[in-house]
Design a protein around this motif. Structure first.
Motif, short mmCIF file in Angstrom:
data_model
loop_
_atom_site.label_atom_id
_atom_site.label_comp_id
_atom_site.label_asym_id
_atom_site.label_seq_id
_atom_site.Cartn_x
_atom_site.Cartn_y
_atom_site.Cartn_z
N GLU A 2 0.81 -1.22 0.00
CA GLU A 2 0.00 0.00 0.00
C GLU A 2 0.85 1.28 0.00
OE1 GLU A 2 -3.37 0.09 -0.34
OE2 GLU A 2 -3.19 -2.08 -0.61
N LEU A 3 2.16 1.16 0.25
CA LEU A 3 3.00 2.35 0.26
C LEU A 3 3.09 2.95 -1.14
CD1 LEU A 3 6.03 1.33 2.50
CD2 LEU A 3 4.14 2.84 3.08
N ALA A 4 3.07 4.26 -1.21
CA ALA A 4 3.22 4.95 -2.49
C ALA A 4 4.63 4.74 -3.01
CB ALA A 4 2.94 6.43 -2.31
N LEU A 5 4.78 4.79 -4.31
CA LEU A 5 6.09 4.63 -4.93
C LEU A 5 7.06 5.69 -4.41
CD1 LEU A 5 7.91 3.19 -6.93
CD2 LEU A 5 7.01 4.69 -8.71
N GLU A 6 6.58 6.91 -4.21
CA GLU A 6 7.44 7.98 -3.70
C GLU A 6 7.98 7.64 -2.32
OE1 GLU A 6 4.38 8.47 -4.89
OE2 GLU A 6 4.60 9.82 -6.60
N THR A 7 7.18 6.98 -1.50
CA THR A 7 7.63 6.58 -0.17
C THR A 7 8.72 5.52 -0.28
OG1 THR A 7 5.46 7.09 0.72
CG2 THR A 7 6.87 5.67 2.05
N LYS A 8 8.56 4.59 -1.21
CA LYS A 8 9.56 3.55 -1.41
C LYS A 8 10.86 4.16 -1.92
CE LYS A 8 6.01 0.10 -2.17
NZ LYS A 8 5.37 -0.84 -3.09
N VAL A 9 10.76 5.15 -2.78
CA VAL A 9 11.95 5.82 -3.28
C VAL A 9 12.62 6.61 -2.15
CG1 VAL A 9 12.80 7.60 -4.87
CG2 VAL A 9 11.13 5.92 -5.66
N ALA A 10 11.83 7.28 -1.33
CA ALA A 10 12.38 8.02 -0.19
C ALA A 10 13.13 7.06 0.74
CB ALA A 10 11.27 8.75 0.57
N TYR A 11 12.55 5.90 1.02
CA TYR A 11 13.21 4.91 1.87
C TYR A 11 14.55 4.50 1.24
CZ TYR A 11 14.29 0.71 4.45
OH TYR A 11 14.93 -0.23 5.21
N THR A 12 14.57 4.36 -0.07
CA THR A 12 15.80 3.97 -0.76
C THR A 12 16.88 5.03 -0.59
OG1 THR A 12 14.53 2.68 -2.35
CG2 THR A 12 16.76 3.30 -2.99
N PHE A 13 16.50 6.32 -0.69
CA PHE A 13 17.47 7.40 -0.45
C PHE A 13 17.97 7.36 0.99
CE2 PHE A 13 15.93 9.16 -4.39
CZ PHE A 13 16.99 9.90 -4.87
N LEU A 14 17.08 7.12 1.94
CA LEU A 14 17.48 7.04 3.35
C LEU A 14 18.38 5.83 3.60
CD1 LEU A 14 14.06 8.02 4.93
CD2 LEU A 14 16.16 9.40 4.93
N LEU A 15 18.07 4.71 2.97
CA LEU A 15 18.89 3.52 3.11
C LEU A 15 20.29 3.76 2.56
CD1 LEU A 15 19.17 0.52 3.85
CD2 LEU A 15 18.21 -0.03 1.60
N ASN A 16 20.38 4.47 1.44
CA ASN A 16 21.68 4.80 0.87
C ASN A 16 22.48 5.68 1.83
OD1 ASN A 16 23.29 6.97 -0.92
ND2 ASN A 16 23.32 4.95 -1.91
N ARG A 17 21.82 6.65 2.44
CA ARG A 17 22.50 7.53 3.41
C ARG A 17 22.94 6.72 4.64
NH1 ARG A 17 22.80 13.22 3.76
NH2 ARG A 17 22.40 12.98 1.53
N PHE A 18 22.10 5.76 5.06
CA PHE A 18 22.45 4.87 6.17
C PHE A 18 23.74 4.12 5.86
CE2 PHE A 18 22.37 0.44 7.54
CZ PHE A 18 22.28 0.55 8.91
#
Length: 111
Positions: A40-56
């Protein structure tokens, strides 16, 4: 497995095997799309998580870890919006959804 022969050459240059190593890319977790908890998560949310994961991952490599093993990242909502090329207030909505719906980067969940 061998690729089928091309009958026509495209008008643009094709990527070669070594080209992928020269391109900076983000790795998006596949489980964001396959696990029903996150469908149910929006694609934008999944992309945001990916950016945060990269920063992690960058913070972990740079040693931004405390004595308990927690990794710290500095990533403002404004910076996230700029990198995702979305308006700043929109990124506030994304980050509030992603922080409550998606596991912390590096957590051990079954995928």
């Amino acid at each position: 497995m061998k690729a089928a022969p091309m009958t026509q050459k495209p008008s643009f240059p094709l990527m070669k095997q070594g080209d992928v190593q020269n391109i900076y890319h983000l790795q998006m977790p596949r489980w964001l799309f396959t696990d029903t908890k996150y469908m149910e998560l929006a694609l934008e949310t999944k992309v945001a998580y990916t950016f945060l994961l990269n920063r992690f991952q960058l913070s972990r490599l740079n040693g931004w870890v405390n004595e308990d093993g927690a990794v710290f990242i500095i990533y403002t909502r404004r910076s996230l919006a700029e990198e995702m090329q979305v308006r700043y207030p929109y990124s506030r909505r994304i980050s509030s959804v992603s922080s409550s719906s998606v596991p912390a980067a590096g957590s051990t969940t079954s995928r």
